[in-house]
Design a protein around this motif. Sequence first.
Motif, PDB file in Angstrom:
ATOM      1  N   GLY A   1      17.235  50.496  67.209  1.00 18.45           N
ATOM      2  CA  GLY A   1      16.569  51.785  67.110  1.00 18.45           C
ATOM      3  C   GLY A   1      17.463  52.961  67.447  1.00 18.45           C
ATOM      4  N   PHE A   2      18.762  52.869  67.100  1.00 15.71           N
ATOM      5  CA  PHE A   2      19.701  53.957  67.364  1.00 15.71           C
ATOM      6  C   PHE A   2      20.197  54.558  66.047  1.00 15.71           C
ATOM      7  CE2 PHE A   2      19.925  52.225  71.595  1.00 15.71           C
ATOM      8  CZ  PHE A   2      20.251  53.311  72.390  1.00 15.71           C
ATOM      9  N   ARG A   3      20.358  55.864  66.067  1.00 18.88           N
ATOM     10  CA  ARG A   3      20.978  56.561  64.944  1.00 18.88           C
ATOM     11  C   ARG A   3      22.416  56.872  65.331  1.00 18.88           C
ATOM     12  NH1 ARG A   3      17.889  60.397  64.921  1.00 18.88           N
ATOM     13  NH2 ARG A   3      16.395  59.685  63.361  1.00 18.88           N
ATOM     14  N   LEU A   4      23.384  56.431  64.513  1.00 23.21           N
ATOM     15  CA  LEU A   4      24.797  56.622  64.825  1.00 23.21           C
ATOM     16  C   LEU A   4      25.416  57.681  63.923  1.00 23.21           C
ATOM     17  CD1 LEU A   4      24.449  53.984  66.472  1.00 23.21           C
ATOM     18  CD2 LEU A   4      26.747  53.352  65.717  1.00 23.21           C
ATOM     19  N   GLU A   5      26.105  58.624  64.548  1.00 26.29           N
ATOM     20  CA  GLU A   5      26.871  59.632  63.820  1.00 26.29           C
ATOM     21  C   GLU A   5      28.355  59.342  64.037  1.00 26.29           C
ATOM     22  OE1 GLU A   5      27.881  64.399  64.123  1.00 26.29           O
ATOM     23  OE2 GLU A   5      26.035  63.616  65.025  1.00 26.29           O
ATOM     24  N   ARG A   6      29.054  59.035  62.964  1.00 29.40           N
ATOM     25  CA  ARG A   6      30.461  58.657  63.092  1.00 29.40           C
ATOM     26  C   ARG A   6      31.333  59.888  63.299  1.00 29.40           C
ATOM     27  NH1 ARG A   6      32.775  55.282  58.243  1.00 29.40           N
ATOM     28  NH2 ARG A   6      32.698  57.332  57.257  1.00 29.40           N
ATOM     29  N   ARG A   7      32.190  59.834  64.329  1.00 31.12           N
ATOM     30  CA  ARG A   7      33.096  60.936  64.636  1.00 31.12           C
ATOM     31  C   ARG A   7      34.541  60.597  64.256  1.00 31.12           C
ATOM     32  NH1 ARG A   7      30.648  64.467  68.339  1.00 31.12           N
ATOM     33  NH2 ARG A   7      28.439  64.560  67.796  1.00 31.12           N
ATOM     34  N   ARG A   8      34.937  59.344  64.455  1.00 27.07           N
ATOM     35  CA  ARG A   8      36.284  58.892  64.112  1.00 27.07           C
ATOM     36  C   ARG A   8      36.194  57.488  63.523  1.00 27.07           C
ATOM     37  NH1 ARG A   8      39.621  60.580  69.630  1.00 27.07           N
ATOM     38  NH2 ARG A   8      39.121  62.812  69.577  1.00 27.07           N
ATOM     39  N   CYS A   9      37.233  57.097  62.773  1.00 24.86           N
ATOM     40  CA  CYS A   9      37.180  55.799  62.095  1.00 24.86           C
ATOM     41  C   CYS A   9      38.584  55.207  61.984  1.00 24.86           C
ATOM     42  CB  CYS A   9      36.552  55.957  60.711  1.00 24.86           C
ATOM     43  SG  CYS A   9      36.419  54.412  59.788  1.00 24.86           S
ATOM     44  N   ILE A  10      38.741  53.964  62.425  1.00 21.53           N
ATOM     45  CA  ILE A  10      40.038  53.290  62.348  1.00 21.53           C
ATOM     46  C   ILE A  10      40.482  53.152  60.895  1.00 21.53           C
ATOM     47  CG2 ILE A  10      41.262  51.129  62.833  1.00 21.53           C
ATOM     48  CD1 ILE A  10      39.430  50.724  65.226  1.00 21.53           C
ATOM     49  N   ALA A  11      39.532  52.874  60.009  1.00 23.22           N
ATOM     50  CA  ALA A  11      39.863  52.682  58.594  1.00 23.22           C
ATOM     51  C   ALA A  11      40.400  53.959  57.949  1.00 23.22           C
ATOM     52  CB  ALA A  11      38.634  52.188  57.830  1.00 23.22           C
ATOM     53  N   GLN A  12      40.152  55.116  58.590  1.00 26.35           N
ATOM     54  CA  GLN A  12      40.650  56.388  58.070  1.00 26.35           C
ATOM     55  C   GLN A  12      41.888  56.874  58.823  1.00 26.35           C
ATOM     56  OE1 GLN A  12      37.364  59.133  58.049  1.00 26.35           O
ATOM     57  NE2 GLN A  12      36.179  57.921  56.580  1.00 26.35           N
ATOM     58  N   GLY A  13      42.467  55.985  59.641  1.00 25.43           N
ATOM     59  CA  GLY A  13      43.711  56.312  60.318  1.00 25.43           C
ATOM     60  C   GLY A  13      43.587  56.695  61.777  1.00 25.43           C
ATOM     61  N   ASP A  14      42.365  56.776  62.305  1.00 27.12           N
ATOM     62  CA  ASP A  14      42.196  57.096  63.722  1.00 27.12           C
ATOM     63  C   ASP A  14      42.519  55.873  64.581  1.00 27.12           C
ATOM     64  OD1 ASP A  14      41.287  59.799  63.387  1.00 27.12           O
ATOM     65  OD2 ASP A  14      39.381  58.982  62.666  1.00 27.12           O
ATOM     66  N   ARG A  15      42.780  56.110  65.864  1.00 23.50           N
ATOM     67  CA  ARG A  15      43.146  55.009  66.761  1.00 23.50           C
ATOM     68  C   ARG A  15      41.953  54.126  67.096  1.00 23.50           C
ATOM     69  NH1 ARG A  15      46.558  57.067  71.787  1.00 23.50           N
ATOM     70  NH2 ARG A  15      46.546  54.805  72.115  1.00 23.50           N
TER      71      ARG A  15
END
Length: 228
Positions: A184-198
Amino acid sequence: MAFAAQHPTRIRLLQALRRGGCTLADLQRETGLSRAAVRHHLLRLERDGLVAETPSRAPRGRPPLIFRYQPPAPSDGRSPGLALSVLAAMLAAARRRSPRHVGALLAAAAGYVGSGRREIREIPDPEARLRAALAVLFDPATTEVRRAGDAFSVAVCSCPLLPAALRSPELCHLCPTVLRRLAGFRLERRRCIAQGDRRCVYLATVTHRATAAHGDRAGNQVGGRGRA
């Protein structure tokens, strides 16, 4: 992720062990549990191959056991790695048809991942429920959860979805879909490893539906006791 690691206490134990080897007394201080309770959870984690114990060196007397975290074995053809590759291929095929097909496939995959895990939805504490749900997808020892006001900040340092997500970026939406269905959680993505973030970073907020469901459940329990 092994089912034993989805328990909130075992998640805390794995996070402590990832920082370094610990004795039973160290883990008692970390969790506030009795020696017998900590040993029980460690045995479950040892059975799943996530924890190993070795005797320490002591100048005299019986040396205390040191418990250490063991990372899960790398994927092989019989493990979830193959299933992720198949799912990535299916997402690529669905993408060529329409975004609606991609969404339907992700929803079906999330339903499959969450099936048979009703006990997670029954956890009343939001943070414990979030940690247990995250453990379905990620190694608890590489996942950090911190309260951020009325929400939670989630950081994932090692993503098992990465190899497949590099081929099918839509796979990154699997985690938010699973967390919404499972806890029952809504997640907002801020960073992503697949996009080059750590690391992958999410902001997790409890949906109104989940809050209402747990409120209704608590009310029913109180009402049941009153009628008794």
